[in-house]
Design a protein around this motif. Structure first.
Motif, PDB file in Angstrom:
ATOM      1  N   TYR A 269      79.942  43.746  51.162  1.00  0.00           N
ATOM      2  CA  TYR A 269      78.602  44.328  51.211  1.00  0.00           C
ATOM      3  C   TYR A 269      78.572  45.669  50.470  1.00  0.00           C
ATOM      4  N   LYS A 270      77.406  45.982  49.947  1.00  0.00           N
ATOM      5  CA  LYS A 270      77.162  47.339  49.467  1.00  0.00           C
ATOM      6  C   LYS A 270      76.445  48.057  50.598  1.00  0.00           C
ATOM      7  N   GLY A 271      77.135  49.026  51.203  1.00  0.00           N
ATOM      8  CA  GLY A 271      76.598  49.683  52.374  1.00  0.00           C
ATOM      9  C   GLY A 271      76.227  51.135  52.120  1.00  0.00           C
ATOM     10  N   ARG A 272      75.489  51.686  53.059  1.00  0.00           N
ATOM     11  CA  ARG A 272      75.087  53.087  52.988  1.00  0.00           C
ATOM     12  C   ARG A 272      75.539  53.787  54.267  1.00  0.00           C
ATOM     13  N   VAL A 273      76.266  54.891  54.114  1.00  0.00           N
ATOM     14  CA  VAL A 273      76.774  55.641  55.262  1.00  0.00           C
ATOM     15  C   VAL A 273      75.607  56.275  56.010  1.00  0.00           C
ATOM     16  N   GLU A 274      75.481  55.966  57.303  1.00  0.00           N
ATOM     17  CA  GLU A 274      74.381  56.475  58.109  1.00  0.00           C
ATOM     18  C   GLU A 274      74.802  57.650  58.990  1.00  0.00           C
ATOM     19  N   ASN A 275      76.083  57.690  59.342  1.00  0.00           N
ATOM     20  CA  ASN A 275      76.553  58.771  60.207  1.00  0.00           C
ATOM     21  C   ASN A 275      78.056  58.939  60.031  1.00  0.00           C
TER      22      ASN A 275
ATOM     23  N   VAL B 184      78.179  52.534  58.985  1.00  0.00           N
ATOM     24  CA  VAL B 184      77.658  52.117  57.685  1.00  0.00           C
ATOM     25  C   VAL B 184      76.619  51.018  57.869  1.00  0.00           C
ATOM     26  N   ASP B 185      75.474  51.190  57.247  1.00  0.00           N
ATOM     27  CA  ASP B 185      74.428  50.167  57.263  1.00  0.00           C
ATOM     28  C   ASP B 185      74.733  49.148  56.173  1.00  0.00           C
ATOM     29  N   ILE B 186      75.036  47.902  56.587  1.00  0.00           N
ATOM     30  CA  ILE B 186      75.310  46.853  55.603  1.00  0.00           C
ATOM     31  C   ILE B 186      74.256  45.741  55.665  1.00  0.00           C
ATOM     32  N   GLY B 187      73.163  46.030  56.386  1.00  0.00           N
ATOM     33  CA  GLY B 187      72.064  45.076  56.440  1.00  0.00           C
ATOM     34  C   GLY B 187      72.094  44.139  57.630  1.00  0.00           C
ATOM     35  N   LEU B 188      73.005  44.357  58.590  1.00  0.00           N
ATOM     36  CA  LEU B 188      73.059  43.540  59.798  1.00  0.00           C
ATOM     37  C   LEU B 188      72.296  44.224  60.925  1.00  0.00           C
ATOM     38  N   ASP B 189      72.221  43.560  62.067  1.00  0.00           N
ATOM     39  CA  ASP B 189      71.467  44.105  63.199  1.00  0.00           C
ATOM     40  C   ASP B 189      72.042  45.438  63.668  1.00  0.00           C
ATOM     41  N   ARG B 190      73.380  45.551  63.655  1.00  0.00           N
ATOM     42  CA  ARG B 190      74.037  46.792  64.079  1.00  0.00           C
ATOM     43  C   ARG B 190      74.838  47.367  62.926  1.00  0.00           C
ATOM     44  N   HIS B 191      74.915  48.710  62.886  1.00  0.00           N
ATOM     45  CA  HIS B 191      75.692  49.359  61.827  1.00  0.00           C
ATOM     46  C   HIS B 191      77.164  48.995  61.958  1.00  0.00           C
ATOM     47  N   ALA B 192      77.831  48.873  60.821  1.00  0.00           N
ATOM     48  CA  ALA B 192      79.256  48.569  60.801  1.00  0.00           C
ATOM     49  C   ALA B 192      80.069  49.831  61.072  1.00  0.00           C
ATOM     50  N   PHE B 193      81.286  49.617  61.533  1.00  0.00           N
ATOM     51  CA  PHE B 193      82.180  50.691  61.953  1.00  0.00           C
ATOM     52  C   PHE B 193      83.279  50.841  60.899  1.00  0.00           C
TER      53      PHE B 193
ATOM     54  N   SER C 130      81.961  43.301  41.090  1.00  0.00           N
ATOM     55  CA  SER C 130      81.686  44.684  40.685  1.00  0.00           C
ATOM     56  C   SER C 130      80.364  44.792  39.943  1.00  0.00           C
ATOM     57  N   GLU C 131      80.119  43.855  39.033  1.00  0.00           N
ATOM     58  CA  GLU C 131      78.862  43.877  38.277  1.00  0.00           C
ATOM     59  C   GLU C 131      77.670  43.635  39.193  1.00  0.00           C
ATOM     60  N   ARG C 132      77.840  42.713  40.139  1.00  0.00           N
ATOM     61  CA  ARG C 132      76.747  42.408  41.076  1.00  0.00           C
ATOM     62  C   ARG C 132      76.456  43.622  41.950  1.00  0.00           C
ATOM     63  N   ALA C 133      77.510  44.328  42.360  1.00  0.00           N
ATOM     64  CA  ALA C 133      77.335  45.503  43.215  1.00  0.00           C
ATOM     65  C   ALA C 133      76.561  46.604  42.491  1.00  0.00           C
ATOM     66  N   LYS C 134      76.767  46.741  41.185  1.00  0.00           N
ATOM     67  CA  LYS C 134      76.063  47.771  40.412  1.00  0.00           C
ATOM     68  C   LYS C 134      74.568  47.495  40.357  1.00  0.00           C
ATOM     69  N   ARG C 135      74.212  46.213  40.339  1.00  0.00           N
ATOM     70  CA  ARG C 135      72.799  45.841  40.210  1.00  0.00           C
ATOM     71  C   ARG C 135      72.054  45.897  41.541  1.00  0.00           C
ATOM     72  N   LYS C 136      72.797  45.793  42.666  1.00  0.00           N
ATOM     73  CA  LYS C 136      72.162  45.724  43.978  1.00  0.00           C
ATOM     74  C   LYS C 136      71.984  47.112  44.589  1.00  0.00           C
ATOM     75  N   SER C 137      71.020  47.220  45.464  1.00  0.00           N
ATOM     76  CA  SER C 137      70.807  48.473  46.190  1.00  0.00           C
ATOM     77  C   SER C 137      71.297  48.290  47.629  1.00  0.00           C
ATOM     78  N   ALA C 138      71.787  49.372  48.208  1.00  0.00           N
ATOM     79  CA  ALA C 138      72.314  49.308  49.580  1.00  0.00           C
ATOM     80  C   ALA C 138      71.162  49.370  50.594  1.00  0.00           C
ATOM     81  N   PRO C 139      71.263  48.652  51.710  1.00  0.00           N
ATOM     82  CA  PRO C 139      72.354  47.747  52.080  1.00  0.00           C
ATOM     83  C   PRO C 139      72.073  46.326  51.590  1.00  0.00           C
ATOM     84  N   SER C 140      73.112  45.631  51.138  1.00  0.00           N
ATOM     85  CA  SER C 140      72.916  44.264  50.678  1.00  0.00           C
ATOM     86  C   SER C 140      74.242  43.518  50.613  1.00  0.00           C
ATOM     87  N   LEU C 141      74.158  42.191  50.723  1.00  0.00           N
ATOM     88  CA  LEU C 141      75.325  41.329  50.596  1.00  0.00           C
ATOM     89  C   LEU C 141      75.660  41.174  49.120  1.00  0.00           C
TER      90      LEU C 141
END
Length: 526
Positions: A42-48, A58-67, A226-237
């Motif tokens: 996942y391309k995630g975004r640090v939330e805390n 980390v917000d990876i687009g699931l119901d709960r933030h990842a650890f 890597s190329e797919r991750a550059k094109r996607k915005s966080a959070p996303s699979l």
């Protein structure tokens, strides 16, 4: 040791059973309605960021933030001979040397991070930062997924590690000559590419061309990620792991597997296509199961699964073990039970403990018990007896696909260990708190009972050849079917051309149901 893999697939679950000498040793279950995340990138975004605990969420687009723990941030290991734990998801588990973290961080004070970490996690990542992470442990209970920035791409023979430079060989390859040959091949290929490798057990005897071909495939796969991750915005699979069935084949179908049986035509074709492209020499070992008796019933898996949900397991000698699982730990108690021996009490106790070792390890694997595990063997006075039991336990655990760390007998005669947990245990998946005893026990979950009931309806139709059936079940079960699985029931009735009456009975136990031929006799299934 003769090994067989059985894969049963229906509209509700895909289940994989691993048998050794005809005995169920491992079970893997994937429910069609559940979201599977293990191994996904996942391309995630640090939330805390919590430097006091050395973790980030980390917000990876699931119901709960990842650890994300600091030890799961990208690093370089100083140990050049890495070990591989080959589990069904192909995730690598390595000894971490955080002193060589491959991250740009400001100079740190001595042990600034505590517990041997030279950094605080806040020195390395910050809130709102975007990270590429991989799920190493699925959400369990109220906890979110655990993720790592040490991305791994597992293949059939090699695990590719884009963020590492090490080359490791599975310790299950015992020949030193073969280990050196494989490592030298990897070093030759590595001269032209970035990243590190773990050479898997299945690579033993592999030719250089096959070895290089898979590495090139994995490197190209990483470039695409890597190329797919550059094109996607966080959070996303960014990248999804293989299907459940193909993961089983990739990680478990080896030359020591006598046969792989699948009872689904679609699953069989999918597996056959994958095996043909990756390991054509093992294609003859893949077969479609066609008998009338269900696959898991024919091989005793359903019965073994019921036993695996019981607290008490009897040993052949007449002794038994008690397994109790709590949120904090798992306790396993070994008892002599009906086994009283003949003369020498010390040898009687030793014999019971030695037999218990194999069953304890089998149950740990079968139930997929994780975290802290404490085994209370029957007290042994002789130090040599304790040493013998401990050595046997070590040997038995070496076959376990999950990583374990075992301690010697304590002063109280207990053996403590930790076992890697990547997914819910079997009881967590199949059971829930019992509504009849205020949460002090467990019963089968409603979803599990419903799935069993739908299978029983199909079996009743096949056995009786009647097109009119009447089913009585607990009112919670009937309500769940009508609200959550009405489509599945409708599809079943249509497929079997069945006239089905579903009746609720609040006095019937949650796990019980009764099936009648119309308004006539009750059917008792084999």
């Amino acid at each position: 040791m003769e090994k067989e893999i059985l894969i049963s697939d229906d509209d509700y679950e895909t289940r994989c059973a691993v048998l050794e000498e005809g005995v169920l040793n491992e079970i893997y279950i994937e429910r069609k309605a559940a979201t599977q995340t293990l191994g996904n990138v996942y391309k995630g975004r640090v939330e805390n960021v919590l430097p006091g605990m050395q973790v980030a969420f980390v917000d990876i687009g699931l119901d709960r933030h990842a650890f994300l723990h600091i030890s799961d941030l990208k690093y370089e290991s100083a140990n050049g001979d890495e070990t591989e734990d080959e589990n069904v998801n192909g995730n690598r588990k390595l000894d971490k040397d955080v002193s060589t973290l491959d991250l740009k961080a400001k100079p740190a004070k001595q042990s600034r991070g505590g517990r041997g970490f030279p950094f605080l996690i806040s020195d390395l990542i910050s809130k709102r930062q975007e990270l590429l992470v991989q799920v190493g442990k699925e959400p369990i209970g109220t906890k979110g997924a655990r993720v790592t920035s040490n991305i791994t791409l597992p293949g059939r023979y090699v695990v590719y590690m884009p963020n590492s430079s090490n080359i490791g060989v599975s310790r299950r390859i015992e020949s030193a000559t073969e280990r050196d040959r494989l490592r030298n091949m990897a070093k030759t290929i590595k001269a032209d590419v970035e990243g590190g490798f773990i050479i898997r057990t299945a690579a033993e005897g592999l030719s250089e061309s096959e070895f290089a071909s898979e590495i090139r495939y994995l490197i190209n796969q990483w470039k695409q990620v890597s190329e797919r991750a550059k094109r996607k915005s966080a959070p996303s699979l960014v990248s999804k792991d293989l299907s459940f069935t193909n993961r089983i084949v990739r990680d478990m179908l080896t030359k020591d597997v006598k046969q792989l049986l699948i009872d689904s035509k679609a699953g069989y074709q999918e597996t056959l296509d994958y095996v043909s492209s990756v390991m054509p020499d093992l294609k003859p070992r893949v077969s479609l199961y066609k008998d009338d008796t269900t696959l898991f019933d024919a091989y005793g898996v359903e019965r073994a699964l019921k036993e695996a949900l019981s607290e008490k397991i009897w040993l052949k000698c007449g002794g038994h073990i008690i397994i109790q699982q709590t949120e904090a730990m798992v306790s396993i108690d070994v008892n002599t039970g009906r086994f009283v021996g003949k003369a020498d009490p010390d040898n009687t106790i030793l014999s019971a403990n030695l037999e218990a070792v194999e069953e304890v390890v089998r149950q740990i694997q079968l139930r997929d018990l994780g975290g802290i595990i404490v085994v209370d063997f029957i007290d042994m006075e002789e130090a040599s007896h304790r040493k013998r039991v401990f050595k046997m336990l070590q040997e038995a655990l070496r076959k376990d696909r999950a990583r374990t760390n075992i301690l010697h007998f304590s002063d109280l005669g207990l053996v403590e260990m930790t076992r890697q947990r990547t997914r819910p245990s079997l009881s967590t998946l199949l059971m829930e708190e019992c509504p009849y005893c205020d949460g002090h026990g467990t019963v089968l979950s409603i979803e599990t009972v419903v799935i069993q009931l739908l299978r029983a309806i199909k079996m009743a139709h096949n056995q009786s050849k009647h097109s009119e059936l009447r089913v009585i079940a607990n009112d919670y079960v009937v309500s769940h079917i009508k609200s959550q699985m009405a489509n599945k029931l409708r599809d079943l009735k249509k497929m079997l051309k069945l006239d089905l009456a579903l009746e609720a009975d609040a006095d019937l136990h949650l796990e019980d149901y009764r099936i009648f031929v119309g308004k006539g006799e009750e059917l008792f299934l084999d």
